[in-house]
Motif scaffolding. Structure first.
Motif, PDB file in Angstrom:
ATOM      1  N   LEU A  66      -6.652  -1.089  -2.289  1.00  0.00           N
ATOM      2  CA  LEU A  66      -6.448   0.084  -1.450  1.00  0.00           C
ATOM      3  C   LEU A  66      -5.668  -0.366  -0.221  1.00  0.00           C
ATOM      4  N   PHE A  67      -4.519   0.230   0.047  1.00  0.00           N
ATOM      5  CA  PHE A  67      -3.705  -0.142   1.200  1.00  0.00           C
ATOM      6  C   PHE A  67      -4.217   0.615   2.422  1.00  0.00           C
ATOM      7  N   VAL A  68      -4.464  -0.116   3.497  1.00  0.00           N
ATOM      8  CA  VAL A  68      -5.097   0.492   4.667  1.00  0.00           C
ATOM      9  C   VAL A  68      -4.299   0.172   5.930  1.00  0.00           C
ATOM     10  N   SER A  69      -4.381   1.088   6.889  1.00  0.00           N
ATOM     11  CA  SER A  69      -3.755   0.881   8.183  1.00  0.00           C
ATOM     12  C   SER A  69      -4.289   1.930   9.143  1.00  0.00           C
ATOM     13  N   TYR A  70      -4.008   1.725  10.430  1.00  0.00           N
ATOM     14  CA  TYR A  70      -4.293   2.746  11.423  1.00  0.00           C
ATOM     15  C   TYR A  70      -3.146   2.769  12.431  1.00  0.00           C
ATOM     16  N   TYR A  71      -3.119   3.815  13.221  1.00  0.00           N
ATOM     17  CA  TYR A  71      -2.125   3.919  14.282  1.00  0.00           C
ATOM     18  C   TYR A  71      -2.784   4.538  15.500  1.00  0.00           C
ATOM     19  N   LEU A  84       5.360   4.679   6.902  1.00  0.00           N
ATOM     20  CA  LEU A  84       4.600   3.762   6.042  1.00  0.00           C
ATOM     21  C   LEU A  84       3.946   4.542   4.907  1.00  0.00           C
ATOM     22  N   LYS A  85       3.299   5.642   5.227  1.00  0.00           N
ATOM     23  CA  LYS A  85       2.637   6.461   4.218  1.00  0.00           C
ATOM     24  C   LYS A  85       3.632   6.928   3.151  1.00  0.00           C
ATOM     25  N   ALA A  86       4.809   7.362   3.580  1.00  0.00           N
ATOM     26  CA  ALA A  86       5.815   7.827   2.635  1.00  0.00           C
ATOM     27  C   ALA A  86       6.255   6.709   1.691  1.00  0.00           C
ATOM     28  N   SER A  87       6.370   5.487   2.214  1.00  0.00           N
ATOM     29  CA  SER A  87       6.781   4.360   1.362  1.00  0.00           C
ATOM     30  C   SER A  87       5.702   4.005   0.349  1.00  0.00           C
ATOM     31  N   LEU A  88       4.444   4.094   0.751  1.00  0.00           N
ATOM     32  CA  LEU A  88       3.349   3.823  -0.178  1.00  0.00           C
ATOM     33  C   LEU A  88       3.280   4.905  -1.255  1.00  0.00           C
ATOM     34  N   ASP A  89       3.474   6.146  -0.848  1.00  0.00           N
ATOM     35  CA  ASP A  89       3.481   7.246  -1.823  1.00  0.00           C
ATOM     36  C   ASP A  89       4.609   7.066  -2.832  1.00  0.00           C
ATOM     37  N   ARG A  90       5.767   6.643  -2.369  1.00  0.00           N
ATOM     38  CA  ARG A  90       6.915   6.468  -3.249  1.00  0.00           C
ATOM     39  C   ARG A  90       6.632   5.435  -4.339  1.00  0.00           C
ATOM     40  N   GLY A  92       3.576   4.764  -5.446  1.00  0.00           N
ATOM     41  CA  GLY A  92       2.339   5.102  -6.139  1.00  0.00           C
ATOM     42  C   GLY A  92       1.173   4.228  -5.739  1.00  0.00           C
ATOM     43  N   LEU A  93       1.155   3.770  -4.473  1.00  0.00           N
ATOM     44  CA  LEU A  93       0.097   2.884  -3.991  1.00  0.00           C
ATOM     45  C   LEU A  93      -0.923   3.696  -3.196  1.00  0.00           C
ATOM     46  N   GLU A  94      -2.171   3.666  -3.634  1.00  0.00           N
ATOM     47  CA  GLU A  94      -3.223   4.432  -2.958  1.00  0.00           C
ATOM     48  C   GLU A  94      -3.464   3.849  -1.567  1.00  0.00           C
ATOM     49  N   HIS A  95      -3.682   4.718  -0.596  1.00  0.00           N
ATOM     50  CA  HIS A  95      -3.770   4.241   0.777  1.00  0.00           C
ATOM     51  C   HIS A  95      -4.768   5.057   1.595  1.00  0.00           C
ATOM     52  N   ARG A  96      -5.095   4.482   2.742  1.00  0.00           N
ATOM     53  CA  ARG A  96      -5.969   5.126   3.723  1.00  0.00           C
ATOM     54  C   ARG A  96      -5.441   4.755   5.104  1.00  0.00           C
ATOM     55  N   ILE A  97      -4.822   5.701   5.782  1.00  0.00           N
ATOM     56  CA  ILE A  97      -4.204   5.471   7.081  1.00  0.00           C
ATOM     57  C   ILE A  97      -4.813   6.455   8.067  1.00  0.00           C
ATOM     58  N   GLU A  98      -5.423   5.925   9.132  1.00  0.00           N
ATOM     59  CA  GLU A  98      -6.179   6.757  10.058  1.00  0.00           C
ATOM     60  C   GLU A  98      -5.673   6.631  11.492  1.00  0.00           C
ATOM     61  N   PRO A  99      -5.826   7.673  12.305  1.00  0.00           N
ATOM     62  CA  PRO A  99      -5.506   7.586  13.731  1.00  0.00           C
ATOM     63  C   PRO A  99      -6.695   7.036  14.518  1.00  0.00           C
TER      64      PRO A  99
END
Length: 300
Positions: A66-71, A84-90, A92-99
């Protein structure tokens, strides 16, 4: 699950003394370290072509992390995280990015990374892979799919570890490392998170078995002129003279640090360039006999 030997392929594992002697004679670099506290540690060395072959090898995408990040919310990082989210979607990599909310200091904000990673690692039922919010994925990172190592991290010069892209497996050893990293960041808010991650990895490996994969910094594309990109695509990548990058690391912190530091630079901030020769030597020679602390790893 793929074994470490299968993952490394033809790259063999050798006892530390033999591996260090071999590396001193050629252009190979430490690729993997198998920590065995009650026995002799093993190390895999590899040259550039071997590293390129390893990271290019297709692996099962269904066994990816699971690819994770925050901002920090309401800052320029928010727009970067969207990219970053758009590149992961392109890919097909599942992700969790939170503020998150800013603490008013760049160093303090980076210290939040370990706490965030500790939380999402505990909540995830599979490995996670941290990517800085100011980065974009350029292509499929095969080397974190079906990866049997406890941790995979970019490492320079045998000691300089970067925390912009970190793979953390779902193993007890990784859990100890993640927990210790978060604790060190809470106790030392003036120290860069990647330095404390290195110390947490050292402390964990000192007393426990820990399997580490050291990725070359060639997986990153750092900011540079367009002409250099063109030169590399035409002349270096096809001949495996350079690694074609996987992560576009924009290094926004270099331009946004002053924006984040509302109260200015702290006099006691400590980073990778402040590490002591003793700690650097211990890391590069796989010497886990020392009892370093968050104070003793720095130059006096």
């Amino acid at each position: 699950m793929t074994t470490i030997e299968d993952f490394l392929g033809a790259t063999g594992l050798h006892p530390v003394p033999e591996a260090l002697a071999s590396a001193a004679q050629g252009k190979s670099h430490g690729l993997a370290h198998i920590r065995r506290p009650q026995s002799v540690d093993l190390v895999a060395n590899a040259g550039l072509r071997t590293m390129i072959d390893l990271v290019e090898t297709p692996r099962d995408p269904k066994r990816g992390p699971l690819f994770v990040s925050y901002y920090t919310a309401d800052t320029p990082y928010e727009a970067l995280a969207t990219r970053l989210k758009a590149s992961l979607d392109r890919l097909g990599l599942e992700h969790r990015i939170e503020p998150i909310s800013s603490l008013g200091s760049w160093v303090a904000n980076t210290g939040l990374k370990s706490a965030f990673i500790e939380r999402v690692w505990q909540e995830s039922d599979r490995p996670i892979c941290w990517v800085d919010a100011d980065a974009e994925m350029l292509r499929q990172p095969w080397f974190v799919h079906d990866n049997p190592f406890d941790i995979a991290i970019v490492r320079r010069q045998g000691w300089y570890e970067l925390s912009g892209f970190v793979y953390l497996n779902k193993t007890p050893a990784t859990g100890r490392l993640v927990q210790r990293w978060a604790q060190l960041c809470r106790e030392n808010p003036h120290v860069w998170d990647q330095v404390l991650m290195t110390l947490a990895r050292y402390e964990t490996a000192r007393d426990h078995a820990l399997n580490s994969l050291f990725l070359p910094d060639g997986i990153f594309r750092f900011p540079r002129p367009v002409l250099r990109d063109l030169r590399d695509r035409l002349f270096y990548y096809p001949r495996k003279k350079k690694m074609r990058p996987f992560v576009d690391q924009k290094q926004a912190s270099r331009t946004l640090k002053s924006f984040m530091d509302k109260s200015g630079k702290r006099d006691n901030e400590r980073g990778s360039n402040d590490l002591s020769p003793e700690f650097m030597t211990a890391l590069s020679t796989y010497d886990f006999t020392r009892a370093f602390t968050a104070d003793s790893i720095f130059r006096t």
